[in-house]
Design an enzyme around this catalytic site. Structure first.
Site, mmCIF file in Angstrom:
data_model
loop_
_atom_site.group_PDB
_atom_site.id
_atom_site.type_symbol
_atom_site.label_atom_id
_atom_site.label_comp_id
_atom_site.label_asym_id
_atom_site.label_seq_id
_atom_site.Cartn_x
_atom_site.Cartn_y
_atom_site.Cartn_z
ATOM 1 N N TYR A 52 2.560 2.638 15.194
ATOM 2 C CA TYR A 52 1.873 1.468 14.634
ATOM 3 C C TYR A 52 1.335 0.566 15.746
ATOM 4 O O TYR A 52 0.496 -0.292 15.490
ATOM 5 C CB TYR A 52 2.822 0.633 13.760
ATOM 6 C CG TYR A 52 3.329 1.297 12.519
ATOM 7 C CD1 TYR A 52 2.877 2.550 12.104
ATOM 8 C CD2 TYR A 52 4.294 0.670 11.729
ATOM 9 C CE1 TYR A 52 3.366 3.156 10.962
ATOM 10 C CE2 TYR A 52 4.792 1.261 10.573
ATOM 11 C CZ TYR A 52 4.336 2.505 10.202
ATOM 12 O OH TYR A 52 4.831 3.092 9.059
ATOM 13 N N HIS A 110 9.370 10.311 12.672
ATOM 14 C CA HIS A 110 8.282 9.928 11.774
ATOM 15 C C HIS A 110 7.805 11.080 10.882
ATOM 16 O O HIS A 110 7.561 10.878 9.686
ATOM 17 C CB HIS A 110 7.117 9.376 12.592
ATOM 18 C CG HIS A 110 6.314 8.348 11.862
ATOM 19 N ND1 HIS A 110 5.587 7.373 12.503
ATOM 20 C CD2 HIS A 110 6.119 8.127 10.541
ATOM 21 C CE1 HIS A 110 4.980 6.593 11.616
ATOM 22 N NE2 HIS A 110 5.283 7.048 10.421
#
Length: 280
Positions: A52, A110
């Site tokens: 991110y 992730h």
């Protein structure tokens, strides 16, 4: 109205808030403001990721917040390009340096990236990072049963959480059942169906009217009653409060069934099937 957030017990003994705050695309000064606002209205679980590129923003918000660090529950995630064991450990350290904290409460892989097939190496790195005190709890994102089974078979360590795409158009019933059977908490990313007109659905609108609640509140309450932990994002403090105020009412069994019936076989937002999708 109450925004008191209950907690959920993870399989490693850690307590986690039953709803979190998503920080995807919250960057820079505006991101700091949004995250601080979320903390101010009562969020304690803050969800970020290495990819991110906002771990620094998260850290700045935490430092500027009036809430002590030990009362917050911080999460980040390991990217696919760093699944190799030593790279994974260095990346976790870099996550800590970026955020400016001594530990993460939760750290996740992730995506499994099955074609590369190094997620077991990455899992071993998370296990080591937990031993070193970098992380309090370790889990995964977007892992299918076969991926988690391999982790357990090769390390004897079961994830505490599996964060997956979950919303009424893709209710993930088989995966949720599998997770619960293995004492893994299911966490919902894109809980409001990012990029789709879910909040305008007629069934949800009808249920919202019955409860004098917003469509978003109905959807998030649906997650809670599924025993899934949603992590909605909202930049407006009004919406942050709205999303948090979901513990003062109950959906009926019939309402839960009506919402769950909206699921579609191809309900994923962006066709990110963990069986083939690769994230780097």
């Amino acid at each position: 109205m109450s925004n008191t957030v209950p907690t959920i017990l993870l399989n490693d003994g850690l307590q986690i808030p039953a709803i979190g705050f998503g920080t995807y695309k919250l960057e820079g000064a505006s991101g700091v403001t949004a995250i601080k606002d979320a903390i101010d209205v009562g969020y304690r679980l803050l969800d970020s990721a290495f990819n991110y590129e906002n771990e620094g923003t998260l850290g700045r918000a935490v430092r500027e917040s009036s809430v002590p660090r030990d009362q917050l529950f911080l999460c980040s995630k390991l990217p696919g390009r760093h699944h190799e064991y030593h790279e994974a450990l260095s990346t976790i350290e870099e996550s800590l340096y970026r955020t400016g904290v001594d530990y993460y409460d939760l750290y996740l892989i992730h995506w499994p990236n099955p074609r590369v097939n190094k997620y077991v190496d990455a899992w071993r790195a998370l296990i080591e990072a937990k031993k070193r005190g970098y992380i309090r709890s370790i889990g995964v994102c977007n892992f299918l049963p076969e991926h988690i089974n391999q982790l357990i078979a090769e390390t004897d360590v079961c994830p505490s959480i599996n964060q997956i795409e979950l919303h009424p158009y893709f209710n993930q019933a088989p995966q949720r059942t599998w997770d619960e059977t293995h004492n893994i908490v299911t966490q919902s990313w894109s809980p409001l169906g990012r990029g789709i007109a879910l909040v305008k659905n007629d069934i949800i609108a009808d249920i919202a009217q019955n409860h004098n609640k917003s469509a978003s509140q109905i959807i998030l309450r649906w997650h809670i009653q599924l025993k899934a932990l949603p992590i909605p994002k909202a930049t407006s403090q009004i919406h942050q409060i709205e999303n948090l105020t979901i513990f003062d009412f109950q959906l009926t069994d019939d309402e839960m069934t009506r919402i769950s019936s909206l699921t579609k076989p191809n309900g994923r937002n962006f066709n990110q099937n963990p069986a083939v999708y690769e994230e780097f």
